[in-house]
Design a protein around this motif. Structure first.
Motif, PDB file in Angstrom:
ATOM      1  N   PRO A  90       2.419  17.148   7.025  1.00 33.44           N
ATOM      2  CA  PRO A  90       2.072  16.495   5.757  1.00 33.44           C
ATOM      3  C   PRO A  90       0.566  16.250   5.684  1.00 33.44           C
TER       4      PRO A  90
ATOM      5  N   TYR B 229       0.862  -1.174   0.000  1.00 36.32           N
ATOM      6  CA  TYR B 229       0.000   0.000   0.000  1.00 36.32           C
ATOM      7  C   TYR B 229       0.891   1.215   0.000  1.00 36.32           C
TER       8      TYR B 229
ATOM      9  N   TYR C 175       0.433   8.565  16.626  1.00 32.60           N
ATOM     10  CA  TYR C 175       1.816   8.258  16.273  1.00 32.60           C
ATOM     11  C   TYR C 175       2.724   9.445  16.601  1.00 32.60           C
TER      12      TYR C 175
ATOM     13  N   PHE D 230       8.574   6.305   5.044  1.00 29.64           N
ATOM     14  CA  PHE D 230       8.577   7.470   4.170  1.00 29.64           C
ATOM     15  C   PHE D 230       9.857   7.571   3.369  1.00 29.64           C
ATOM     16  N   GLY D 231       9.762   8.212   2.208  1.00 32.13           N
ATOM     17  CA  GLY D 231      10.936   8.683   1.495  1.00 32.13           C
ATOM     18  C   GLY D 231      11.344  10.050   2.034  1.00 32.13           C
ATOM     19  N   LYS D 232      12.444  10.578   1.502  1.00 35.64           N
ATOM     20  CA  LYS D 232      12.971  11.847   1.997  1.00 35.64           C
ATOM     21  C   LYS D 232      12.225  13.052   1.443  1.00 35.64           C
TER      22      LYS D 232
ATOM     23  N   LEU E 296       9.156   6.801  12.165  1.00 35.40           N
ATOM     24  CA  LEU E 296       8.239   6.473  13.239  1.00 35.40           C
ATOM     25  C   LEU E 296       9.012   6.098  14.495  1.00 35.40           C
TER      26      LEU E 296
ATOM     27  N   PHE F  33       5.997  13.675  -0.264  1.00 39.13           N
ATOM     28  CA  PHE F  33       6.569  12.474   0.331  1.00 39.13           C
ATOM     29  C   PHE F  33       5.846  11.247  -0.197  1.00 39.13           C
TER      30      PHE F  33
ATOM     31  N   TYR G  31      -0.323   0.658  10.391  1.00 35.03           N
ATOM     32  CA  TYR G  31       0.215   1.554  11.394  1.00 35.03           C
ATOM     33  C   TYR G  31       1.578   2.110  11.050  1.00 35.03           C
ATOM     34  N   LYS G  32       2.371   1.322  10.412  1.00 32.65           N
ATOM     35  CA  LYS G  32       3.716   1.805  10.150  1.00 32.65           C
ATOM     36  C   LYS G  32       3.843   2.254   8.707  1.00 32.65           C
ATOM     37  N   LEU G  33       4.097   3.529   8.546  1.00 35.77           N
ATOM     38  CA  LEU G  33       4.409   4.074   7.236  1.00 35.77           C
ATOM     39  C   LEU G  33       5.904   4.294   7.149  1.00 35.77           C
TER      40      LEU G  33
ATOM     41  N   LEU H  69       1.286   5.587  -0.491  1.00 42.34           N
ATOM     42  CA  LEU H  69       0.598   6.859  -0.302  1.00 42.34           C
ATOM     43  C   LEU H  69       1.517   7.997  -0.718  1.00 42.34           C
TER      44      LEU H  69
ATOM     45  N   TYR I  85       6.453  10.814  15.100  1.00 39.93           N
ATOM     46  CA  TYR I  85       7.530  10.688  14.133  1.00 39.93           C
ATOM     47  C   TYR I  85       8.623  11.703  14.458  1.00 39.93           C
TER      48      TYR I  85
ATOM     49  N   GLN J 199      15.621  14.653   5.858  1.00 38.08           N
ATOM     50  CA  GLN J 199      15.453  13.209   6.022  1.00 38.08           C
ATOM     51  C   GLN J 199      13.969  12.841   5.976  1.00 38.08           C
ATOM     52  N   ALA J 200      13.716  11.562   5.843  1.00 41.83           N
ATOM     53  CA  ALA J 200      12.348  11.070   5.870  1.00 41.83           C
ATOM     54  C   ALA J 200      11.815  11.070   7.297  1.00 41.83           C
TER      55      ALA J 200
ATOM     56  N   PHE K  57      -2.451  14.115   3.451  1.00 39.09           N
ATOM     57  CA  PHE K  57      -2.652  13.001   2.535  1.00 39.09           C
ATOM     58  C   PHE K  57      -3.135  13.495   1.186  1.00 39.09           C
TER      59      PHE K  57
ATOM     60  N   TYR L 125       1.990  12.093   0.232  1.00 34.09           N
ATOM     61  CA  TYR L 125       1.637  13.193   1.108  1.00 34.09           C
ATOM     62  C   TYR L 125       2.265  14.459   0.550  1.00 34.09           C
TER      63      TYR L 125
ATOM     64  N   SER M  19       3.399   0.962   3.155  1.00 35.92           N
ATOM     65  CA  SER M  19       3.134   0.120   4.323  1.00 35.92           C
ATOM     66  C   SER M  19       2.934  -1.326   3.871  1.00 35.92           C
ATOM     67  N   THR M  20       3.040  -2.224   4.839  1.00 37.37           N
ATOM     68  CA  THR M  20       2.923  -3.648   4.531  1.00 37.37           C
ATOM     69  C   THR M  20       1.545  -4.170   4.887  1.00 37.37           C
TER      70      THR M  20
END
Lengths: 113, 120
Positions: free
Chosen positions: A44, A32, B33, A103-105, B45, A89, A99-101, A34, B35, B41-42, A46, A36, A93-94
């Protein structure tokens, strides 16, 4: 070890033209994705997402394309507007875990009038 | 308007002096959450709360702690800030939706404006 890579720190385009922002990932478990958008001094927000069962998702001027074999996705903005100038950005996620995204830089897009 | 609020927007602390950043939300989301984002940088989390359940990322330093006294508020405590902890700290929320068959609906995360922490 960056699992989500946005190799272009910045991109500049003319108003009315197409903006193409690219993102590569290494983790084949990501399913999945996304995008931003972030303006200065704001968090950020969405923009658009795509599931790995699709290869394209469109929302108005924004279209995201996913190439799973290449582990690559791209965001197309057509036509680009000066208000689109922001940092974009890519995130992934898996399965089973929203819950865990990861991100790229980010890529700074500047749309010139 | 429903939103995610972070206070303060800018925080200056001294090396080693404990500091607390706060986040509140009016979205009534069950997941919150934190972050950390360093310059260019990215966002990374640190941890998240699913309702009252705390979930720490494996590589989050022990120096970072969090509290969630109720649905609306979440705090990030840095016990002994070092120079390397200077960063933007972003709070985000999302709603976990369970669908039939045990599936989850993917929901985007809503971010606050962030708190920029400076360590002197």
């Amino acid at each position: 070890d960056q699992q989500v890579k946005q190799n272009s720190p910045s991109l500049s385009v003319q108003e009315g033209r197409i903006s193409i922002l690219n993102c590569d990932y290494t983790n084949s478990m990501f399913d999945y994705f996304l995008w931003y958008k972030k303006y200065p001094a704001e968090g950020p927000t969405f923009l658009i997402s795509i599931s790995s069962i699709k290869d394209k998702n469109e929302d108005g001027r924004f279209t995201v394309f996913l190439n799973k074999s290449a582990k690559h996705l791209s965001l197309h903005i057509v036509p680009s507007q000066p208000g689109d100038s922001a940092v974009y950005f890519c995130a992934a996620s898996t399965g089973g875990s929203n819950y865990k995204l990861t991100f790229g830089k980010g890529t700074l897009l500047t749309v010139n009038p | 308007d429903a939103m995610v609020i972070q206070n303060p927007r800018y925080q200056v602390t001294q090396f080693g002096k404990p500091v607390t950043l706060s986040c509140s939300q009016t979205l009534n989301h069950n997941v919150m959450y934190w972050y950390q984002q360093k310059s260019s940088q990215a966002p990374k989390l640190l941890f998240h709360y699913y309702d009252k359940d705390f979930n720490n990322e494996a590589d989050t330093p022990d120096n970072f702690q969090s509290r969630r006294p109720n649905t609306s508020f979440c705090f990030l405590d840095i016990r002994s800030p070092g120079l390397g902890d200077a960063a933007m700290y972003l709070c985000a929320t999302s709603r976990d939706k369970r669908l039939a068959g045990g599936l989850k609906k993917r929901n985007e995360q809503f971010f606050g404006p962030g708190t920029r922490l400076t360590v002197l």
